[in-house]
Scaffold this active site. Structure first.
Site: not given
Ligand code: UT7
Length: 335
Positions: A113, A254, A284
């Site tokens: 990215c 980005h 993204n």
């Molecule tokens: O482009 C390259 C660089 N990339 C980035 O910079 C991306 C960086 N990361 C992010 O943007 C975020 O971390 C995400 C959008 C990917 C995830 O958001 P988050 O607030 O960090 O959520 P998390 O990974 O901590 O997950 C929280 C919960 C989890 O469930 P439990 O374990 O709390 O029960 C995940 O399983 O959300 C769940 N989850 C979802 N729920 C519904 C993860 N993906 C989804 C989904 N729908 N699509």
């Protein structure tokens, strides 16, 4: 000799996937995706469209808007993590072939990215060294070809698209790219990784059965590191160049997650008018996200000649980078 951004163009494929579409595919909701990422829709390439087709269309537009002829382009560089072919030929070669620009150097870079800021730094180095005069740079991605549509933690995030720019030599310092920082830290290589089908885990039935040919991301850890690293990087580049955040006309980050963008924007005390946000409609698009966002403000008339932009990028590797540059091309209304 200095390097200047002379034109910008982008292309997005027609098909749009909405958050509601994903509700039918994986265990997710429109509300979760919107609240956690800011994404509503993303564009998806047709089956018969390859990354070079997207890059070619963006490049054609950037070339039409540039004050140079295609025959004056002496280098083509493409940044992509979804190349047409795994090893060869490069996507840059395929874009050159489609444009009819042959017999000039063409190669791909792999900086995920951060690709577009890395492209700018390579183009600037070639121009300032006197080796090249007009460089076509392209960030192009068909991420839908490496997304696992059964993995809700990644599939909702990514989209397809391409952005391109012409960087040319100039003696006018006021037109020049001001500064670029690029950096990387391979210790975090497993934060964003496509584990299969490279030399480490060559393609095999086992690799395919385990979906190892698709992108994996340790999202939350990547998120935290992105905010910390990018905040420091943009403050450093502004300080080094004696530029205040109020002097930035457009902050073009980005487009991975609006929460990362807002956190960095807040650290710089930027107003919403300064911050460019396109993640909501494109998702993204990795190396294409910054030039696509730049093209959006260009075509809407928001980006005018001479205005200063601050770019920042963060991605797999891990890699990151930032760039201070004015837009030195023709205003959209004057094309
Ligand atoms: O482009 C390259 C660089 N990339 C980035 O910079 C991306 C960086 N990361 C992010 O943007 C975020 O971390 C995400 C959008 C990917 C995830 O958001 P988050 O607030 O960090 O959520 P998390 O990974 O901590 O997950 C929280 C919960 C989890 O469930 P439990 O374990 O709390 O029960 C995940 O399983 O959300 C769940 N989850 C979802 N729920 C519904 C993860 N993906 C989804 C989904 N729908 N699509």
């Amino acid at each position: 000799m200095y390097a200047a951004l002379k034109s910008i163009g982008s292309y997005v494929p027609e098909t749009i996937l909405s958050n509601k579409d994903f509700e039918k595919m994986v265990d997710t909701t429109d509300e979760w995706i919107l609240k956690r990422t800011g994404i509503s829709t993303r564009h998806i390439a047709a089956e018969d469209e390859a990354t070079s087709d997207l890059g070619y269309k963006a490049a054609q537009i950037a070339l039409d808007r540039a004050p140079v002829e295609e025959s004056e382009i002496d280098l083509i560089i493409c940044a992509t993590i979804s190349p047409d072919y795994l090893c060869m030929p490069s996507t840059a070669c395929m874009i050159g072939e489609k444009l009819g620009i042959n017999n000039v150097a063409a190669f791909d870079i792999s900086a995920a990215c951060s690709g577009f800021v890395y492209l700018l730094s390579v183009a600037k180095a070639f121009i300032e060294s006197g080796m090249k005069k007009n460089v076509l740079i392209v960030g192009a991605e068909k991420l839908s070809s490496i997304v696992d549509y059964s993995d809700r933690t990644t599939c909702v995030l990514f989209g397809d698209g391409a952005g391109a720019a012409v960087i040319s030599a100039t003696e006018d310092k006021s037109e020049a790219i001001v500064d670029i920082h690029t950096s990387a830290d391979g210790r975090y290589g497993d934060f964003l990784i496509t584990p299969g089908c490279g030399s480490k885990n060559p393609c095999s039935n086992e690799v395919i059965e385990n979906n190892m040919q698709f992108m994996k991301m340790r999202g939350n850890e990547t998120f935290k590191l992105a905010v910390k690293t990018l905040t420091k990087d943009v403050i450093d580049i502004l300080d080094k160049n004696g530029i205040k955040s109020a002097d930035i006309k457009h902050f073009v980050p980005h487009q991975a997650n609006y929460r990362i963008i807002n956190a960095v924007g807040k650290a710089l005390n930027l107003t919403p008018e300064q911050v460019v946000l396109t993640v909501g409609k494109y998702g993204n698009t990795s190396s294409a996200s910054v030039p696509m966002a730049m093209n959006d403000i260009y075509e809407s008339g928001r980006l005018q000649k001479g205005e200063l932009m601050l770019l920042d990028t963060f991605g797999g590797g891990l890699t990151w980078g930032s760039c201070l540059l004015p837009f030195s091309g023709t205003n959209y209304a004057d094309l």
